[in-house]
Scaffold this motif. Structure first.
Motif, PDB file in Angstrom:
ATOM      1  N   GLY A   1     -11.913   3.267  -0.174  1.00  0.00           N
ATOM      2  CA  GLY A   1     -10.948   3.725   0.836  1.00  0.00           C
ATOM      3  C   GLY A   1     -10.100   2.380   1.242  1.00  0.00           C
ATOM      4  N   ILE A   2      -9.276   2.739   2.487  1.00  0.00           N
ATOM      5  CA  ILE A   2      -8.505   1.660   3.067  1.00  0.00           C
ATOM      6  C   ILE A   2      -9.235   0.447   3.342  1.00  0.00           C
ATOM      7  CG2 ILE A   2      -7.078   0.997   4.833  1.00  0.00           C
ATOM      8  CD1 ILE A   2      -5.622   3.712   4.247  1.00  0.00           C
ATOM      9  N   ASN A   3     -10.562   0.610   4.054  1.00  0.00           N
ATOM     10  CA  ASN A   3     -11.285  -0.544   4.242  1.00  0.00           C
ATOM     11  C   ASN A   3     -11.685  -1.523   3.185  1.00  0.00           C
ATOM     12  OD1 ASN A   3     -11.718   0.185   7.109  1.00  0.00           O
ATOM     13  ND2 ASN A   3     -13.457   1.507   6.727  1.00  0.00           N
ATOM     14  N   TYR A   4     -11.792  -1.035   1.905  1.00  0.00           N
ATOM     15  CA  TYR A   4     -11.881  -2.009   0.797  1.00  0.00           C
ATOM     16  C   TYR A   4     -10.762  -2.824   0.758  1.00  0.00           C
ATOM     17  CZ  TYR A   4     -11.605  -3.078  -4.240  1.00  0.00           C
ATOM     18  OH  TYR A   4     -11.836  -3.742  -5.592  1.00  0.00           O
ATOM     19  N   VAL A   5      -9.415  -2.368   1.015  1.00  0.00           N
ATOM     20  CA  VAL A   5      -8.203  -3.188   0.882  1.00  0.00           C
ATOM     21  C   VAL A   5      -8.279  -4.123   1.864  1.00  0.00           C
ATOM     22  CG1 VAL A   5      -5.774  -3.109   1.154  1.00  0.00           C
ATOM     23  CG2 VAL A   5      -6.846  -1.279  -0.056  1.00  0.00           C
ATOM     24  N   LEU A   6      -8.588  -3.845   3.153  1.00  0.00           N
ATOM     25  CA  LEU A   6      -8.704  -4.784   4.170  1.00  0.00           C
ATOM     26  C   LEU A   6      -9.710  -5.975   3.809  1.00  0.00           C
ATOM     27  CD1 LEU A   6      -8.213  -2.504   7.457  1.00  0.00           C
ATOM     28  CD2 LEU A   6      -6.525  -3.579   5.798  1.00  0.00           C
ATOM     29  N   SER A   7     -10.981  -5.611   3.353  1.00  0.00           N
ATOM     30  CA  SER A   7     -11.663  -6.549   3.017  1.00  0.00           C
ATOM     31  C   SER A   7     -11.642  -7.314   1.877  1.00  0.00           C
ATOM     32  CB  SER A   7     -13.317  -5.806   2.943  1.00  0.00           C
ATOM     33  OG  SER A   7     -13.117  -4.943   1.768  1.00  0.00           O
ATOM     34  N   MET A   8     -11.011  -7.018   0.955  1.00  0.00           N
ATOM     35  CA  MET A   8     -10.743  -7.545  -0.318  1.00  0.00           C
ATOM     36  C   MET A   8      -9.403  -8.650   0.081  1.00  0.00           C
ATOM     37  SD  MET A   8     -12.745  -6.987  -2.784  1.00  0.00           S
ATOM     38  CE  MET A   8     -11.767  -7.609  -4.182  1.00  0.00           C
ATOM     39  N   GLU A   9      -8.307  -8.007   0.554  1.00  0.00           N
ATOM     40  CA  GLU A   9      -7.129  -8.947   0.776  1.00  0.00           C
ATOM     41  C   GLU A   9      -7.117  -9.487   2.147  1.00  0.00           C
ATOM     42  OE1 GLU A   9      -5.241  -9.103  -1.634  1.00  0.00           O
ATOM     43  OE2 GLU A   9      -6.145  -7.490  -2.785  1.00  0.00           O
ATOM     44  N   LEU A  10      -7.813  -9.013   3.282  1.00  0.00           N
ATOM     45  CA  LEU A  10      -7.733  -9.959   4.485  1.00  0.00           C
ATOM     46  C   LEU A  10      -6.282 -10.021   4.890  1.00  0.00           C
ATOM     47  CD1 LEU A  10     -10.758 -12.513   3.821  1.00  0.00           C
ATOM     48  CD2 LEU A  10     -10.900 -10.526   5.140  1.00  0.00           C
ATOM     49  N   PRO A  11      -5.627  -9.063   5.033  1.00  0.00           N
ATOM     50  CA  PRO A  11      -4.149  -9.216   5.529  1.00  0.00           C
ATOM     51  C   PRO A  11      -4.295  -9.727   6.859  1.00  0.00           C
ATOM     52  CG  PRO A  11      -4.690  -6.872   5.732  1.00  0.00           C
ATOM     53  CD  PRO A  11      -5.988  -7.887   4.823  1.00  0.00           C
ATOM     54  N   ASP A  12      -3.079 -10.791   7.145  1.00  0.00           N
ATOM     55  CA  ASP A  12      -2.872 -11.287   8.646  1.00  0.00           C
ATOM     56  C   ASP A  12      -1.999 -10.379   9.302  1.00  0.00           C
ATOM     57  OD1 ASP A  12      -1.100 -12.156   6.736  1.00  0.00           O
ATOM     58  OD2 ASP A  12      -0.987 -14.087   7.653  1.00  0.00           O
ATOM     59  N   ARG A  13      -1.510  -9.370   8.850  1.00  0.00           N
ATOM     60  CA  ARG A  13      -0.641  -8.252   9.616  1.00  0.00           C
ATOM     61  C   ARG A  13      -0.524  -7.060   8.705  1.00  0.00           C
ATOM     62  NH1 ARG A  13       0.095  -8.772  14.975  1.00  0.00           N
ATOM     63  NH2 ARG A  13       2.064  -7.660  15.540  1.00  0.00           N
ATOM     64  N   LYS A  14      -0.349  -5.801   9.347  1.00  0.00           N
ATOM     65  CA  LYS A  14      -0.287  -4.590   8.911  1.00  0.00           C
ATOM     66  C   LYS A  14       0.926  -3.800   9.312  1.00  0.00           C
ATOM     67  CE  LYS A  14      -4.565  -3.629  10.508  1.00  0.00           C
ATOM     68  NZ  LYS A  14      -4.974  -4.912  11.020  1.00  0.00           N
ATOM     69  N   ILE A  15       1.761  -3.754   8.316  1.00  0.00           N
ATOM     70  CA  ILE A  15       3.188  -3.498   8.888  1.00  0.00           C
ATOM     71  C   ILE A  15       3.359  -1.869   8.232  1.00  0.00           C
ATOM     72  CG2 ILE A  15       5.526  -3.451   8.953  1.00  0.00           C
ATOM     73  CD1 ILE A  15       4.571  -6.644   8.437  1.00  0.00           C
TER      74      ILE A  15
ATOM     75  N   TYR B   1      -1.885  -1.287  -4.115  1.00  0.00           N
ATOM     76  CA  TYR B   1      -2.999  -0.242  -3.791  1.00  0.00           C
ATOM     77  C   TYR B   1      -2.041   0.813  -3.781  1.00  0.00           C
ATOM     78  CZ  TYR B   1      -6.203  -4.047  -3.230  1.00  0.00           C
ATOM     79  OH  TYR B   1      -7.056  -5.187  -3.416  1.00  0.00           O
ATOM     80  N   ILE B   2      -2.541   2.159  -4.139  1.00  0.00           N
ATOM     81  CA  ILE B   2      -2.304   3.468  -3.784  1.00  0.00           C
ATOM     82  C   ILE B   2      -3.319   4.176  -3.021  1.00  0.00           C
ATOM     83  CG2 ILE B   2      -1.332   5.575  -4.987  1.00  0.00           C
ATOM     84  CD1 ILE B   2      -1.176   4.071  -7.475  1.00  0.00           C
ATOM     85  N   HIS B   3      -2.861   4.586  -1.819  1.00  0.00           N
ATOM     86  CA  HIS B   3      -3.773   5.554  -0.989  1.00  0.00           C
ATOM     87  C   HIS B   3      -3.335   6.954  -1.194  1.00  0.00           C
ATOM     88  CE1 HIS B   3      -3.930   7.455   3.154  1.00  0.00           C
ATOM     89  NE2 HIS B   3      -5.164   7.170   2.942  1.00  0.00           N
ATOM     90  N   THR B   4      -3.943   7.807  -1.472  1.00  0.00           N
ATOM     91  CA  THR B   4      -3.518   9.153  -1.654  1.00  0.00           C
ATOM     92  C   THR B   4      -3.785   9.836  -0.326  1.00  0.00           C
ATOM     93  OG1 THR B   4      -5.655  10.233  -2.404  1.00  0.00           O
ATOM     94  CG2 THR B   4      -4.803   8.850  -3.976  1.00  0.00           C
ATOM     95  N   ILE B   5      -2.993  11.201  -0.711  1.00  0.00           N
ATOM     96  CA  ILE B   5      -2.797  11.993   0.475  1.00  0.00           C
ATOM     97  C   ILE B   5      -4.333  12.628   0.840  1.00  0.00           C
ATOM     98  CG2 ILE B   5      -2.530  14.128  -0.880  1.00  0.00           C
ATOM     99  CD1 ILE B   5      -0.541  15.174   1.233  1.00  0.00           C
ATOM    100  N   ASN B   6      -5.343  12.611   0.056  1.00  0.00           N
ATOM    101  CA  ASN B   6      -6.669  12.974   0.170  1.00  0.00           C
ATOM    102  C   ASN B   6      -7.521  11.801   0.365  1.00  0.00           C
ATOM    103  OD1 ASN B   6      -6.225  15.893  -0.352  1.00  0.00           O
ATOM    104  ND2 ASN B   6      -6.482  15.386  -2.468  1.00  0.00           N
ATOM    105  N   ASP B   7      -6.990  10.655   1.000  1.00  0.00           N
ATOM    106  CA  ASP B   7      -7.481   9.251   1.438  1.00  0.00           C
ATOM    107  C   ASP B   7      -8.448   8.678   0.397  1.00  0.00           C
ATOM    108  OD1 ASP B   7      -7.797   7.786   3.817  1.00  0.00           O
ATOM    109  OD2 ASP B   7      -9.386   8.862   4.611  1.00  0.00           O
ATOM    110  N   LEU B   8      -8.112   8.785  -1.031  1.00  0.00           N
ATOM    111  CA  LEU B   8      -8.689   8.137  -1.954  1.00  0.00           C
ATOM    112  C   LEU B   8      -7.907   6.920  -1.936  1.00  0.00           C
ATOM    113  CD1 LEU B   8      -9.528  10.657  -4.706  1.00  0.00           C
ATOM    114  CD2 LEU B   8     -11.165   9.622  -3.150  1.00  0.00           C
ATOM    115  N   VAL B   9      -8.335   5.625  -2.523  1.00  0.00           N
ATOM    116  CA  VAL B   9      -7.654   4.396  -2.792  1.00  0.00           C
ATOM    117  C   VAL B   9      -7.785   4.034  -4.095  1.00  0.00           C
ATOM    118  CG1 VAL B   9      -7.378   2.071  -2.179  1.00  0.00           C
ATOM    119  CG2 VAL B   9      -7.621   3.506  -0.207  1.00  0.00           C
TER     120      VAL B   9
ATOM    121  N   LEU C   1       0.919  -1.072  -0.071  1.00  0.00           N
ATOM    122  CA  LEU C   1      -0.059  -0.070  -0.028  1.00  0.00           C
ATOM    123  C   LEU C   1       0.927   1.309   0.044  1.00  0.00           C
ATOM    124  CD1 LEU C   1      -2.723   1.216   0.189  1.00  0.00           C
ATOM    125  CD2 LEU C   1      -2.595   1.108   2.571  1.00  0.00           C
ATOM    126  N   LEU C   2       0.741   2.081  -1.408  1.00  0.00           N
ATOM    127  CA  LEU C   2       1.491   3.022  -1.337  1.00  0.00           C
ATOM    128  C   LEU C   2       0.752   4.280  -0.417  1.00  0.00           C
ATOM    129  CD1 LEU C   2       2.790   2.904  -5.036  1.00  0.00           C
ATOM    130  CD2 LEU C   2       4.043   2.246  -2.893  1.00  0.00           C
TER     131      LEU C   2
END
Length: 228
Positions: free
Chosen positions: A137-151, A87-95, A7-8
């Motif tokens: 938004g970022i919740n989309y990333v979390l729901s689509m990818e289901l990461p087991d750790r966020k670093i 994924y690209i997360h922008t400074i204006n909170d778009l993904v 996630l950039l």
């Protein structure tokens, strides 16, 4: 590790903010590029004089950082073997959801044109299979990818690890989400720190986005047997 999700984060990628739309610098550049000023990509190299009065200006107007990062990630052996998702997360909170098969334009002006179209239409290309699309938004990333750790990789608050230790740690997880800042200077927002399970710094030196990615991608490719 099944796949690494990159996630950039807080990327310095945005259209010209409304308070600058009537600035002569912006109007001139929009005409030159034949783009509606609302969808012109903010770029410090061309819009420096207009950006002086912007809030948080030191962190904005560097789409070249995202361009370089995408070239590195999408051209990697990890991408060719479907072991990385971007994924690209922008400074204006778009993904922005980046298709694993996309090969970004190497020419910077072509990339900027593509980003203008993306912000205007919400996806590129406008019809057919989207190679990039703006999502919720970022919740989309979390729901689509289901990461087991966020670093989160951060030079300010991160716990210092060697690159080898970091790679060994990341490989403990099936689908780790690694957040890498894609802005020139400044700090992450507090909400980004709250999202992370771990905040890590690689080595003793401050590294820019491309330097971090070069090292991370190469060592992962070696460790996964993609480079011998």
């Amino acid at each position: 590790m099944e796949k690494i999700i990159l996630l950039l984060t807080e990327s310095s990628l945005e259209t010209v903010p409304k308070e600058l739309l009537n600035d002569p610098v912006i109007i001139k550049d929009a005409k030159r590029r034949d783009v509606n000023p609302k969808y012109l990509i903010l770029d410090r190299a061309r819009h420096h004089r207009a950006m002086i009065r912007l809030v948080n200006a030191e962190k904005r107007g560097r789409p070249d950082i995202v361009h370089q990062a995408l070239l590195l990630i999408q051209g990697s052996l990890l991408a060719r073997n479907k072991l990385v998702k971007t994924y690209i997360h922008t400074i204006n909170d778009l993904v922005i959801d980046v298709d694993p098969e996309i090969r970004p334009p190497r020419n910077y002006d072509n990339f900027i044109g593509l980003m203008s179209q993306l912000f205007e239409v919400g996806r590129v290309p406008p019809v057919g299979k989207p190679l990039m699309k703006i999502v919720s938004g970022i919740n989309y990333v979390l729901s689509m990818e289901l990461p087991d750790r966020k670093i989160l990789l951060d030079d300010v608050r991160g716990k210092e690890l060697s690159l080898r230790s970091f790679i060994d740690y990341v490989r403990n997880f099936k689908r780790p989400l690694v957040m890498i800042g894609a802005f020139p200077r400044g700090s992450f927002e507090e909400r980004t720190y709250w999202l992370a399970d771990d905040v890590v710094k690689i080595g003793k030196y401050v590294m820019d986005t491309s330097s971090i990615l070069c090292r991370l991608l190469t060592v992962l490719e070696i460790e996964l047997g993609l480079i011998t």
